[in-house]
Design a protein around this motif. Structure first.
Motif, PDB file in Angstrom:
ATOM      1  N   ARG A   1       0.825  -1.215   0.000  1.00  0.00           N
ATOM      2  CA  ARG A   1       0.000   0.000   0.000  1.00  0.00           C
ATOM      3  C   ARG A   1       0.858   1.264   0.000  1.00  0.00           C
ATOM      4  NH1 ARG A   1      -3.683  -3.079   4.362  1.00  0.00           N
ATOM      5  NH2 ARG A   1      -5.466  -3.627   3.035  1.00  0.00           N
TER       6      ARG A   1
ATOM      7  N   SER B   1      -6.179  -0.651  -7.592  1.00  0.00           N
ATOM      8  CA  SER B   1      -5.844  -0.752  -6.169  1.00  0.00           C
ATOM      9  C   SER B   1      -5.593  -2.214  -5.830  1.00  0.00           C
ATOM     10  CB  SER B   1      -7.008  -0.201  -5.325  1.00  0.00           C
ATOM     11  OG  SER B   1      -6.957  -0.687  -4.011  1.00  0.00           O
TER      12      SER B   1
ATOM     13  N   GLU C   1      -6.635  -3.615  -3.172  1.00  0.00           N
ATOM     14  CA  GLU C   1      -7.656  -4.068  -2.226  1.00  0.00           C
ATOM     15  C   GLU C   1      -8.537  -5.209  -2.757  1.00  0.00           C
ATOM     16  OE1 GLU C   1      -7.218  -3.140   0.771  1.00  0.00           O
ATOM     17  OE2 GLU C   1      -5.733  -1.642   0.168  1.00  0.00           O
TER      18      GLU C   1
END
Length: 499
Positions: A469, A488, A490
């Motif tokens: 991250r 991303s 995620e």
């Protein structure tokens, strides 16, 4: 209910590791133990397990307390057994318990009968955890339980810890910040003096620690200013007393001086970690618009190995830090190896490094480092003797270690040496496979800051969510047999049941 408590606990092993440690662990607590490498985390777990004796202080355990200490190292005698046999041996004649533990840790059936020596470090680590689970202890003492685990296995470990009985206590060490946040309800920052304990997970505890340290720093400055003022008053009275012959002023001068000395001796400076060594990177200027272009097939090693995935047209330009995501066995290492081979002069179809690329490569096993070489010999390929010694010291490798063979150095020391050598080569493209494996949290944050500051291009593989991250600017996900760019990381973390 208190499971285990310490009072004024101290330990010195050559150097003081910690002193005056007061700790009370209650049933249900999940305590994360945080400190730099070599600062006493593993030793504290060994103390609590009764395996070594403290230098001072006391340890009180609840009556009838049962505990399981899972160390970082697998006993050599255990490696000759199969995974299932190693777990079953903990409670002979009750194999069903081993089965329950292996099921809880989601160990595939096809691996259970394989010799541990033939399995990866991650599965060996899982076997140690299963041995502990068979004992059904009141307290788990876990030393780096995420070592060698990929993201999916870390997710299983998080779920297993969450499923432990509520009254069960856990004390664990880890350099994985996201893991600490996910599983811990308390955080202890272990220090040579004045260790700090917060009833918070790691990130919130770290913020509270910084506030507390800043308050200590202000108090220390105020105390020293007050002591200085008293000394100045004492000096003035001393001069007056000498000139006037007043015994009363001489006594008053002595009293003021004693008060200043008392304040100075009691004043405690704000804590500063004894840095294990700065991590600095240095990137050559990148001129090419695309330092690396890909449009290739990645296969299992071998001339006719089955297809793992196709990259499709992909490129990495100056300043791009691309994180390669994928489940274990998806082909991340194969792609890294293909890029490395192409950069080292072995042409591969669809892998095109730019002519201006200067490669800096660090493998997850630090295989580039000759274990028979010394740090000093490696660094003097680039620097004069005195400069080499200074740079090694700044990287956390002191004079006593600079001439030793690399095989004698710790994993953290070798990782920092590898990063120092990378800097001296001045690459403009970093190919890093699990670069945080051997780094403590301080080292991870230093590496993150350097990658961000230098603005270097990079292709990275990591299982460290906090690192991903922090440093990633682009993300490639090996999904099925395709390499997809996503905005991303995620969604990938979610697919691995990670928080």
């Amino acid at each position: 209910m208190s499971l285990i408590a310490t009072r004024a606990l101290s330990l010195t092993l050559g150097l003081p590791l910690f002193a005056g440690l007061n700790l009370n662990l209650n049933a249900g607590d999940r305590l994360g133990l945080v400190a730099c490498n070599g600062r006493g985390k593993s030793s504290l777990l060994a103390l609590l397990a009764g395996e070594i004796e403290p230098s001072g202080g006391e340890i009180t355990r609840a009556r009838g307390l049962t505990f399981a200490h899972v160390s970082q190292d697998v006993p050599p005698a255990m490696l000759a057994r199969s995974l299932a046999e190693a777990v079953e041996a903990v409670v002979p004649g009750e194999e069903w318990r081993a089965g329950i533990a292996l099921d809880a840790l989601e160990v595939p059936w096809e691996l259970r009968d394989q010799p541990l020596a033939a399995l990866s470090g991650g599965w060996q680590r899982t076997a140690l955890l299963a041995q502990a689970a068979v004992l059904e202890p009141d307290l788990y003492l876990l030393d780096e339980p995420t070592n060698h685990l990929d993201l999916a296995r870390i997710g299983v470990l998080q779920g297993w810890l969450a499923g432990l009985p509520k009254a069960c206590g856990v004390i664990l060490t880890s350099h994985d910040r996201a893991f600490l946040d996910a599983v811990c309800t308390r955080t202890l920052f272990l220090r040579p003096e004045a260790s700090r304990d917060f009833a918070l997970p790691y990130s919130k505890a770290r913020a509270a620690l910084e506030i507390a340290d800043a308050s200590d720093a202000r108090q220390h400055e105020n105390d020293l200013a007050k002591a200085d003022q008293l000394r100045r008053q004492a000096a003035k009275l001393k001069n007056i007393g000498i000139n006037s012959g007043s015994d009363l002023l001489v006594v008053k001068t002595k009293q003021l001086t004693e008060r200043a000395e008392k304040i100075e001796s009691a004043a405690r400076a704000a804590h500063r970690d004894r840095s294990a060594g700065a991590i600095k990177l240095d990137s050559a200027e990148a001129r090419a618009r695309a330092l690396l272009a890909l449009d290739c097939e990645v296969r299992v090693p071998g001339d006719t190995g089955p297809l793992l995935f196709r990259t499709g047209p992909k490129w990495i330009g100056p300043g791009d830090r691309v994180v390669l995501l994928g489940a274990n066995g998806a082909g991340k290492t194969q792609l890294v190896n293909a890029v490395l081979a192409a950069c080292q002069g072995t042409p591969l179809q669809g892998v095109k490094p730019a002519g201006s690329m200067v490669l800096g490569h660090a493998g997850q096993m630090l295989e580039e480092l000759d274990p028979k070489a010394s740090p000093f010999a490696l660094v003097t390929q680039y620097l004069a003797d005195q400069s080499a010694r200074s740079q090694l010291a700044s990287a956390g490798i002191g004079p006593d270690w600079q001439g030793k063979k690399l095989g004698l150095l710790s994993g953290g020391q070798r990782a920092r040496l590898m990063l120092l050598l990378l800097r001296l080569r001045r690459p403009n493209f970093y190919l890093l496979d699990e670069p945080t494996n051997h780094l403590d949290i301080e080292g991870q944050e230093a590496l993150e800051a350097e990658l961000q500051t230098q603005g270097a291009a990079a292709l990275l593989v990591s299982h460290d969510r906090a690192f991903i991250r922090a440093v990633g600017t682009r993300f490639w996900w090996i999904k099925g047999q395709k390499l997809e760019e996503i905005d991303s990381p995620e969604p990938f973390f979610a697919s691995q049941a990670m928080g």
